[in-house]
Design an enzyme around this catalytic site. Structure first.
Site, PDB file in Angstrom:
ATOM      1  N   GLU A 256      39.486  -8.362 -33.520  1.00 43.55           N
ATOM      2  CA  GLU A 256      39.656  -8.391 -34.971  1.00 43.55           C
ATOM      3  C   GLU A 256      40.133  -9.783 -35.312  1.00 43.55           C
ATOM      4  O   GLU A 256      41.283 -10.134 -35.057  1.00 43.55           O
ATOM      5  CB  GLU A 256      40.647  -7.311 -35.415  1.00 43.55           C
ATOM      6  N   CYS A 295      44.907 -11.511 -42.371  1.00 42.44           N
ATOM      7  CA  CYS A 295      43.519 -11.593 -41.945  1.00 42.44           C
ATOM      8  C   CYS A 295      42.582 -11.019 -42.998  1.00 42.44           C
ATOM      9  O   CYS A 295      41.372 -11.256 -42.954  1.00 42.44           O
ATOM     10  CB  CYS A 295      43.331 -10.879 -40.611  1.00 42.44           C
TER      11      CYS A 295
END
Length: 683
Positions: A256, A295
């Protein structure tokens, strides 16, 4: 003396040897801890996790693991104020810390509740059985079992608590232990939480270990039974994914990575609409929450070219209300970045972008700070940039400044907006602000291949939406391309990443014995006593009751039509059947099911407490007056339930296969019904 963080390995707290890294207070630059992982024996740690933690967790059922996770969530929730106090040192405000701390604990609660979606068994039977022969005596199925290895989680610095808890919640529910390696700059927060977890003694021995230093060599001993997850930069992730051991052992690797997430303003979302205001609010929030170190933060704001100036003015006004400084100073709404090193990195990236996309809000070198030191603290002004030619100047789609930075860019048509959003080459999340369903559909279908999650923002969700930057436990978190190509969380989907799917083949009776779920055509067990007179523990998978038979009459059909109010022509008007599938008045499907219930139900008081519902039902053959039906009621599956309190009745849910057949033996209706059945043992 400056405290030294310890690693938790092989059941003990151990300080690393050799070189120690300094961990700094983000707001003051003060050294608050030292960390090292040198000297750890990773081969021994993994062997320990496999031999102890894995074996203990694999023996537990999903329900037992879920209750364990719930107990852990309750324990950490009682200690959360201690974590808040420590979290301020990472530069996070109270609101920022809430995402990390209570968001992480919330993940535990969500996964604990997810246990109810699984059977009370150590394994999971997936989907439907598959017939592999004409006669039905050879079949296949799929089951999932916990892998025999360990989950290695390599996490980022921005969410030291959430990043760990959202991952271990899933591997623990699946039945795998974990070794967690947080990023060093904020590892003191992860260590504090792990200390509470270990002290609680809620997890079995070997279920969790911690590496606080660099973790160099941690992947050298993984095997195909292990799972590795990584959260961080795409560059680092690619290096780890190419590790020789990962490749040689074909180790599942989930990445990720940070991505250039976009938010798109629909052409209908003009100033004065709720959608316009929500769009501005989301950008401001994603730029300033965690000082933009998320993120999922919005890096590209894509707006209609005729609204570009309106957006720029509105966003500037919103950001002007953002006070920056020490997280504990009164009135501060945005704290510090994690370190001066990170500030300098972001400035470098902004300067690169500014060659073609000028700064239209904020000052890269000056920032007004409340209660902190803007020289030794890692403070930075929010920066808005303008890319007036986003198809020409593509750095905005390629360079990410991981801080309070976002770039405005115009579009002419919705097709252009979709193309621009997709130029990020894969992201974790994208959002679109519109109140036009056609715009929403066209955008989602056009952008879906490039994004892991898409949020549609409009007035209807204004009060309840969790927002652009909030990954949720029951939805997947991950994205294609630059975002890493992986998936985390997602409810049952996330749990499956830590389990091995295996296809099994055999006779229905053998598959029934393996899965503990009755399969059609498996051997059935007949007993003298009606199954509704058996307690939950006494019922056996495959236990069957065969009813008396009943011949359906026209009066049955007419009476059911009157009682139910279902006067569909096929049931009541024989003159309207020309050109239909039916040759005469046909019995209602629900009459057949109701009559079946009347035939198999035992009216006497017994352990069956209530009818819990219907899972599935199919009417496979018309039933006409004169046809004779009978029922076979078979115990398909048993699912134990937890007592809510000491006064609650101990019980479980029994899933029954209802097979209604005609005088030829052919099935005319099949259903799965559920009953709640009392347990004999009430302790």
């Amino acid at each position: 003396m400056t405290p030294t963080l310890q690693n938790y390995a092989l059941g003990h707290w151990i300080a690393g040897k050799g070189h120690e890294q300094e961990l700094l207070d983000a707001s003051t630059g003060e050294v608050i801890a030292l960390a090292s992982s040198e000297g750890l024996d990773y081969a021994a740690m993994m062997d320990y996790a496999r031999r102890t933690g894995n074996k203990a967790l694999r023996k537990m059922t999903f329900h037992e693991r879920g209750r364990m996770i719930k107990a852990l969530a309750l324990h950490l929730d009682s200690k959360k104020e201690d974590f808040y106090t420590l979290s301020y040192r990472s530069g996070a405000t109270r609101a920022d810390s809430w995402i990390d701390i209570e968001g992480g604990i919330g993940n535990l609660f969500a996964n604990a509740s997810l246990r109810r979606k699984f059977p009370d068994k150590p394994f999971y039977v997936e989907s439907d059985p598959i017939a592999l022969s004409k006669a039905g005596n050879f079949m296949g199925h799929h089951i999932l079992v916990p892998k025999e290895g360990v989950a290695v989680h390599i996490n980022a610095y921005n969410f030291p608590i959430w990043g760990m808890l959202e991952k271990i919640a899933v591997n623990l529910l699946a039945g795998m232990p974990a070794i967690v390696k947080p990023a060093v700059p904020s590892a003191y927060l992860t260590e504090a939480v792990v200390r509470e977890i270990i002290a609680s003694k809620i997890l079995p021995e070997g279920a969790l270990q911690l590496v606080c230093g660099t973790g160099e060599g941690i992947l050298d001993h993984v095997t195909y039974q292990d799972v590795v997850t990584f959260t961080g930069s795409a560059e680092t992730g690619r290096k780890l994914k190419a590790h020789p051991r990962i490749i040689a052992e074909a180790v599942p690797f989930t990445m990720e990575a940070d991505s250039l997430n976009a938010a798109v303003l629909g052409q209908d979302a003009v100033p004065g609409t709720v959608e316009f205001d929500l769009f501005i609010k989301e950008i401001r929030k994603e730029m300033t929450a965690k000082a933009g170190q998320k993120c999922t933060a919005i890096r590209r704001a894509i707006v209609p070219e005729n609204l570009l100036e309106d957006v720029q003015i509105a966003l500037g006004k919103a950001l002007a209300q953002t006070t920056i400084g020490h997280p504990q100073a009164e009135g501060v709404r945005m704290g510090a970045l994690v370190s001066l090193t990170q500030v300098n990195r972001v400035r470098e990236q902004v300067r690169q972008l500014a060659k073609n996309t000028p700064i239209v809000y904020g000052d890269l070198d000056n920032v007004q700070v409340i209660g902190g030191n803007n020289k030794t603290g890692a403070f930075m002004s929010p920066i808005v940039m303008l890319n007036s030619e986003p198809f020409k100047f593509t750095d905005s789609h390629e360079v990410e400044a991981f801080g309070p930075v976002s770039t405005l860019m115009p579009y002419k048509t919705l097709d252009e907006a979709i193309e621009l959003s997709n130029m990020g080459k894969g992201s974790l999340v994208c959002s679109v602000a519109t109140n036009d369903p056609r715009t929403a559909q066209e955008f989602v279908l056009g952008a879906a291949t490039h994004h892991g999650r898409i949020l549609v923002i409009n007035e209807e969700v204004a009060k309840e939406s969790t927002g652009h930057g909030s990954p949720l436990p029951l939805l997947i978190h991950g994205g294609p391309g630059r975002a890493g190509g992986g998936q985390e969380m997602g409810g049952i989907r996330g749990v499956e990443h830590f389990m091995q799917r295996v296809a099994i083949q055999g006779s229905p009776s053998m598959i029934t014995a393996i899965t503990e779920v009755y399969q059609p055509k498996a051997k059935q067990i007949e007993k003298d006593k009606h199954p509704f007179q058996h307690y939950f523990e006494e019922l056996e998978i495959g236990q069957t009751y065969t009813t008396h038979r009943h011949t359906v009459t026209e009066s049955d059909i007419t009476n059911f039509a009157q009682v139910s109010g279902d006067n569909f022509y096929a049931h009541v008007d024989a003159t309207s059947l020309e050109g239909t599938l039916f040759t005469g008045r046909v019995a209602h499907g629900y009459y057949i099911l109701s009559k079946a219930a009347g035939m198999f139900v035992d009216p006497r008081k017994g352990p069956v407490l209530l009818n819990y519902g219907l899972d599935e039902c199919r009417f496979t053959k018309p039933v006409y007056p004169g046809m004779t039906i009978g029922v076979k009621l078979t115990v398909k599956e048993k699912i134990g339930q937890e007592k809510r309190d000491a006064e609650d009745v101990a019980k479980g849910i029994v899933r029954w296969l209802v097979d209604v057949s005609d005088e030829t033996g052919e099935t005319v209706a099949v259903a799965t019904i559920l009953t709640m059945v009392k347990k004999k043992n009430q302790e």
